[in-house]
Write a protein that holds these residues in place. Structure first.
Motif, PDB file in Angstrom:
ATOM      1  N   ILE A 188       0.849  -1.211   0.000  1.00  0.00           N
ATOM      2  CA  ILE A 188       0.000   0.000   0.000  1.00  0.00           C
ATOM      3  C   ILE A 188       0.876   1.249   0.000  1.00  0.00           C
ATOM      4  O   ILE A 188       0.623   2.208  -0.741  1.00  0.00           O
ATOM      5  N   VAL A 189       1.919   1.228   0.831  1.00  0.00           N
ATOM      6  CA  VAL A 189       2.826   2.386   0.908  1.00  0.00           C
ATOM      7  C   VAL A 189       3.484   2.636  -0.457  1.00  0.00           C
ATOM      8  O   VAL A 189       3.527   3.774  -0.946  1.00  0.00           O
TER       9      VAL A 189
ATOM     10  N   ARG B  90       5.518  11.322   0.295  1.00  0.00           N
ATOM     11  CA  ARG B  90       6.235  10.046   0.273  1.00  0.00           C
ATOM     12  C   ARG B  90       6.209   9.454   1.694  1.00  0.00           C
ATOM     13  O   ARG B  90       6.783  10.025   2.623  1.00  0.00           O
ATOM     14  N   VAL B  91       5.513   8.338   1.828  1.00  0.00           N
ATOM     15  CA  VAL B  91       5.398   7.711   3.152  1.00  0.00           C
ATOM     16  C   VAL B  91       6.589   6.792   3.385  1.00  0.00           C
ATOM     17  O   VAL B  91       6.965   6.001   2.531  1.00  0.00           O
ATOM     18  N   SER B  92       7.174   6.930   4.567  1.00  0.00           N
ATOM     19  CA  SER B  92       8.288   6.067   4.945  1.00  0.00           C
ATOM     20  C   SER B  92       7.845   5.244   6.157  1.00  0.00           C
ATOM     21  O   SER B  92       7.494   5.792   7.208  1.00  0.00           O
TER      22      SER B  92
ATOM     23  N   ALA C 169      -3.651  12.198   6.015  1.00  0.00           N
ATOM     24  CA  ALA C 169      -5.035  11.818   5.700  1.00  0.00           C
ATOM     25  C   ALA C 169      -5.138  11.308   4.263  1.00  0.00           C
ATOM     26  O   ALA C 169      -5.899  10.370   3.983  1.00  0.00           O
ATOM     27  N   ALA C 170      -4.357  11.899   3.371  1.00  0.00           N
ATOM     28  CA  ALA C 170      -4.386  11.446   1.966  1.00  0.00           C
ATOM     29  C   ALA C 170      -3.940   9.986   1.896  1.00  0.00           C
ATOM     30  O   ALA C 170      -4.521   9.176   1.154  1.00  0.00           O
ATOM     31  N   PHE C 171      -2.927   9.638   2.672  1.00  0.00           N
ATOM     32  CA  PHE C 171      -2.479   8.236   2.667  1.00  0.00           C
ATOM     33  C   PHE C 171      -3.566   7.320   3.232  1.00  0.00           C
ATOM     34  O   PHE C 171      -3.856   6.254   2.682  1.00  0.00           O
ATOM     35  N   ILE C 172      -4.164   7.739   4.337  1.00  0.00           N
ATOM     36  CA  ILE C 172      -5.174   6.872   4.971  1.00  0.00           C
ATOM     37  C   ILE C 172      -6.359   6.682   4.033  1.00  0.00           C
ATOM     38  O   ILE C 172      -6.871   5.567   3.859  1.00  0.00           O
TER      39      ILE C 172
END
Lengths: 419, 292
Positions: free
Chosen positions: A45-46, A57-59, A315-318
Motif C-alpha cells: 500500500i505504501v 512520500r510515506v516512509s 489523511a491522503a495516505f489513509i
C-alpha cells in the motif's frame, strides 16, 4: 566518459534529485513487524501510494505488536511521534485525550458504509479508521451439537442463558470432553475485557457507566453485574470451563484435540479450525443473556499524530489505504473481517457463502465497542483482575465493589478524563 | 581419632553427586526443553509439553523453525546489534569503572568517601524510575557525527551504550577487589617513582583478572538482556537488539517452535561468553562471595 556526458549525467541526477525532494516525507509507524504477510500488504500500500502521486512520500517503520504501545508512549514523551500511526481501537480515546492524536481530516463520506467497529470516534470527532475488524464466536462442531441433541443457534435466535447453560451441562455430562467450554482463560491481558465484557453487557451491566463515563458505580456492581458475576463464578465451580491456570497449549490446541466441545475464539483462529474440521465447523453467535447478544468490536486503526505538520498528507495516505482492494488484501492475507460489504465480496472467506462470512454478520449485528473513554486502559486491567479473582472463588459482590472503587479513583485522579 | 569408614565415604560421595546431578538437571532442563522444542512443529511441541517427550528430540524433527525464524525477523541483525552494544559497553565499563575505583581506593582526595556512598546508593534505585528523565535527557543531547552537529541521540547505538558505561555495581566490585590488594605493593611502586597511571596499568589491572571477569559477565548479562530502554529510544529496526526482536514472534497465533529457535540462537553468544570466562568467574565468586 566524455566531459559532455559527465555534465549531462550530473544535470540528470540533479533533476531526479529535485523531483524526489519535491515529495514531502511522511513518517508512519505500524504494529505488524514479524508478520510477513501483513508487512507485505502494508508495504504494498505504501509503495502504491508513493507512486500514485508526487506530493507525499510515506516512509514506513514497523514495530512488533507486543511492544508497540510502549514505543509510541515513549516517543510521545520525547516529542518524536511519526505523522501516521496505528492504534488499537479501545486505546484510541486515551491517546487522543493524552494529546498523541489529532482528529482525522478525511472525507467521512468514504467511510459511511464501514462497519461501526472500525470507526474510532471520541468526543464527537473521528480520530482513527480501521481497515478491518475482528469478531469472536462460539466455535464448535455441528456433529457435537447434533449428537447431544442441542439446538444450533442463529443470529436471529441465539441461545438464551438457560439454553446455553443447559447445553454446557449436557456436554459435560456426556463425559466426551475435559470441559464443555473453553473461554481462553490462558490468554490474559486485553482478551479478558474484549471477550468477556460482552457477557456482562448482555446481562445488563458494563465496565463503566456509559451515560456519564465518570463512574463505574451501578454498571459494574449493580444487580445485573452481580448476576453476571455469580453465573461467571458458577462456570468454574461446576467445572464447565478451565480456570485461570489453563495451559496455554490447551488454549491453542485443546479444541482441535477434542478436549473442549465449544471454544470462545476469534476470527483470527478460524482458519486453523476450518482446515481441521471443514464443513463440520460452526461459528455460533454469542448467547443472549437477557439484554441482547453482544460481542466486542474494534481492532487496529490508522490515525494522525498530534505533532504531524502534514495532517493533509497523512489523511491522503489513509484515504488511499481505504480502497476495497486493500481491505480485501488484508482479509485474504491474515483472515480479518473487511469493513465494507463490497470489500467482503472480493474476499475468499467473507463473500456471500464464504466459510467465515458469519463473522461479518456477527460484527454487523452484535458488535459493541468497549467503553469509549480514555480511562478504559485502566478500567480494562481492573476488570481483568476482578474476573480472574471471581473465577478463583473471590466473593462476587466484594470483588465488584472493589473494582468500582479502583476505577472511580482513577477517573477522579484524572479529573474525569475530560468527560 | 575416629577412622572414616571407606564404604561410608563412598556412600557420601554418591549421595553428594546424586544431589549435584539433580540440581544440574533442574537448571539445565529449561535449556534442553528450549533447544529440543526448537526442532519440533508447533502441534507436536504443544502436545509434548505434558510428558517427558518435551525434553527428547523425538517425532517430527527438522530445522524448519530456524528457517522460519530467519524469515520472520532479521535475526542476524538483532544478534549483531546486541553483541556490538554489549561488547562496547562492557569494554568501556571495565575501563571507566576500574579507573573510578582506583581513584577511590588509592588516591587521597577530599569527598571521596561521600561520593562513593552516593554512587553505591544508586544501587537501590531501579532503572525504571529514571528511565523517563533519562529519555528526555538523551533526546536533547548534542552529538558531533560525520554530518556535523546534531541534537538528540534516539535511534543510534550510542544511546544504548553510553548511559550504561558507568554503574554503581561495577565500581563497587572493583573497589572491593582493589581494597584487598596489598598496599605495600602500591607504596613500593610510588617510592620507586611509578606514576599512578603506570601503577594502574602495570600493577593493579594485571592482578584484577577475577574481578574483571565477574564485572564483565554481570555487565554482559544486563546489557544483552536490555529490553525497556531500547524499546524507548530505538524506533528504527536497524538498531533493535535481540530482546525487542523477540516480540516479532508473539503474534496472535503464536509460533512456539520459531520462538524456541530464536531463543536458542540468541542464547549462543551468552553461553560462548560465559564459557570463555567461566574459570575466572568461578574463582572470583569463590574469593569475593559475589553472586551473579
Amino acid at each position: 566518459m566524455t566531459r559532455t556526458n559527465l555534465m549531462a549525467g550530473t544535470i540528470l541526477a540533479s533533476a531526479l534529485a529535485t523531483g524526489a525532494a519535491a515529495q514531502t516525507e511522511l513518517s508512519m509507524w505500524y504494529h505488524g513487524a514479524g508478520n510477513e504477510v501483513e508487512s507485505d500488504i502494508i508495504n504494498g500500500i505504501v509503495n502504491d501510494f508513493n507512486e500514485s502521486q508526487e506530493e507525499w512520500r510515506v516512509s514506513l517503520q514497523s514495530f512488533p505488536q507486543g511492544s508497540y504501545n510502549d514505543s509510541v508512549i515513549a516517543a510521545a514523551l520525547a516529542g518524536n511521534l511519526p505523522d501516521i500511526l496505528d492504534v488499537d481501537g479501545p486505546v484510541m480515546p486515551n491517546w487522543a485525550w493524552s494529546g498523541y492524536l489529532q482528529p482525522l481530516p478525511i472525507d467521512e463520506a468514504i467511510i459511511e458504509n464501514f462497519l461501526p467497529g472500525t470507526k474510532g470516534e471520541w468526543d464527537g470527532k473521528l480520530y482513527s479508521i480501521g481497515l478491518w475488524d475482528a469478531a469472536v464466536a462460539m466455535v464448535t462442531r455441528q456433529s457435537y451439537l447434533e449428537e447431544h441433541g442441542i439446538r444450533i443457534p442463529t443470529l436471529e435466535e441465539p441461545w438464551t442463558l438457560e439454553e446455553f447453560d443447559a447445553a454446557l451441562v449436557t456436554l459435560k455430562d456426556s463425559g466426551d470432553f475435559q470441559y464443555p467450554l473453553d473461554l481462553g482463560m490462558a490468554w490474559t491481558g486485553e482478551w479478558y475485557p474484549y471477550a468477556f465484557s460482552p457477557f456482562l453487557q448482555s446481562f445488563g451491566g458494563d465496565i463503566v457507566d456509559r451515560e456519564t463515563y465518570t463512574t463505574a458505580e451501578g454498571a459494574l456492581n449493580g444487580d445485573a453485574a452481580v448476576e453476571f458475576g455469580e453465573w461467571w463464578q458458577s462456570l468454574f465451580e461446576r467445572d464447565l470451563v478451565p480456570g485461570t491456570s489453563q495451559d496455554p497449549a490447551d488454549r491453542e490446541n485443546g479444541f482441535v484435540e477434542g478436549k473442549y466441545a465449544i471454544s470462545w475464539n476469534g476470527n483470527w483462529a478460524a482458519m486453523n479450525i476450518l482446515n481441521e474440521f471443514g464443513e463440520d465447523t460452526l461459528f455460533l453467535p454469542a448467547p443472549d443473556f437477557g439484554n441482547g447478544p453482544v460481542i466486542g468490536a474494534a481492532s487496529w486503526q490508522f490515525g494522525v499524530s498530534a505533532s504531524s505538520e502534514h495532517p493533509e498528507g497523512a489523511a491522503a495516505f489513509i484515504e488511499f489505504a481505504l480502497q476495497d482492494e486493500y481491505l480485501a488484501a488484508f482479509s485474504n492475507g491474515i483472515g480479518l473481517i473487511p469493513p465494507t460489504e463490497s470489500a467482503a465480496a472480493m474476499t475468499e472467506n467473507y463473500k456471500d457463502g464464504g466459510p467465515m462470512a458469519v463473522f461479518y454478520d456477527l460484527s454487523e449485528s452484535q458488535a459493541k465497542l468497549r467503553p469509549v473513554t480514555p480511562g478504559y486502559v485502566v478500567a480494562a486491567k481492573v476488570f481483568e483482575k476482578a474476573l480472574a479473582d471471581i473465577a478463583n472463588g473471590a466473593d462476587v459482590v466484594d470483588t465488584l465493589d472493589a473494582a468500582v472503587d479502583e476505577i472511580d479513583a482513577d477517573i477522579e485522579r484524572n479529573q474525569g478524563y475530560g468527560h | 581419632m575416629a577412622q572414616i569408614d571407606p564404604s561410608n565415604r563412598g556412600l557420601r560421595l554418591a549421595v553428594r553427586y546424586a544431589v549435584l546431578v539433580l540440581i544440574a538437571v533442574i537448571f539445565i532442563f529449561p535449556l534442553v526443553f528450549m533447544v529440543v522444542s526448537s526442532f519440533k512443529p508447533d502441534q507436536q511441541l504443544l502436545s509434548d509439553t505434558g510428558s517427558l517427550r518435551a525434553f527428547l528430540p523425538v517425532g517430527d524433527i527438522s530445522f524448519d523453525n530456524y528457517a522460519a525464524a530467519f524469515q520472520r525477523a532479521p535475526v542476524r541483525l538483532f544478534i549483531f546489534n546486541s553483541v556490538l552494544v554489549t561488547a562496547v559497553t562492557v569494554v568501556l565499563s571495565l575501563l571507566v569503572c576500574s579507573l573510578a575505583a582506583f581513584a577511590f581506593v588509592f588516591l587521597e582526595w577530599r569527598g571521596s568517601g561521600v561520593l562513593l556512598s552516593i554512587i553505591l546508593a544508586t544501587l537501590i534505585v531501579p532503572f525504571e524510575t529514571i528511565a523517563i528523565p533519562l529519555l528526555l535527557m538523551v533526546n536533547q543531547l548534542p552529538w558531533i557525527g560525520f554530518d556535523g552537529l546534531s541534537f538528540g541521540w534516539l535511534n543510534s547505538y550510542r544511546v544504548q551504550i553510553l548511559p550504561f558505561v558507568a554503574d554503581g555495581l561495577t565500581i563497587f566490585l572493583f573497589v572491593q577487589y582493589f581494597r584487598d590488594l596489598p598496599r605495600e605493593l602500591i607504596e613500593a611502586s610510588r617510592v620507586e617513582g611509578a606514576s599512578w597511571w603506570m601503577i594502574y596499568r602495570r600493577i593493579v589491572m594485571p592482578l584484577a583478572g577475577p574481578v574483571l571477569a565477574t564485572a564483565a559477565i554481570l555487565k554482559f548479562l544486563v546489557m544483552y538482556n536490555q529490553y525497556l530502554w531500547p524499546l524507548m529510544v530505538v524506533q528504527e529496526e536497524t538498531y533493535r537488539p535481540v530482546m525487542v526482536g523477540l516480540q516479532y514472534f508473539f503474534q496472535l497465533n503464536r509460533a512456539w517452535g520459531e520462538i524456541m529457535a530464536y531463543l536458542s540462537l540468541i542464547t549462543l553468544p551468552v553461553l560462548a561468553f560465559y564459557f570463555v570466562l567461566q574459570r575466572a568467574f568461578i574463582s572470583s565468586i569463590a574469593s569475593t562471595g559475589v553472586k551473579g
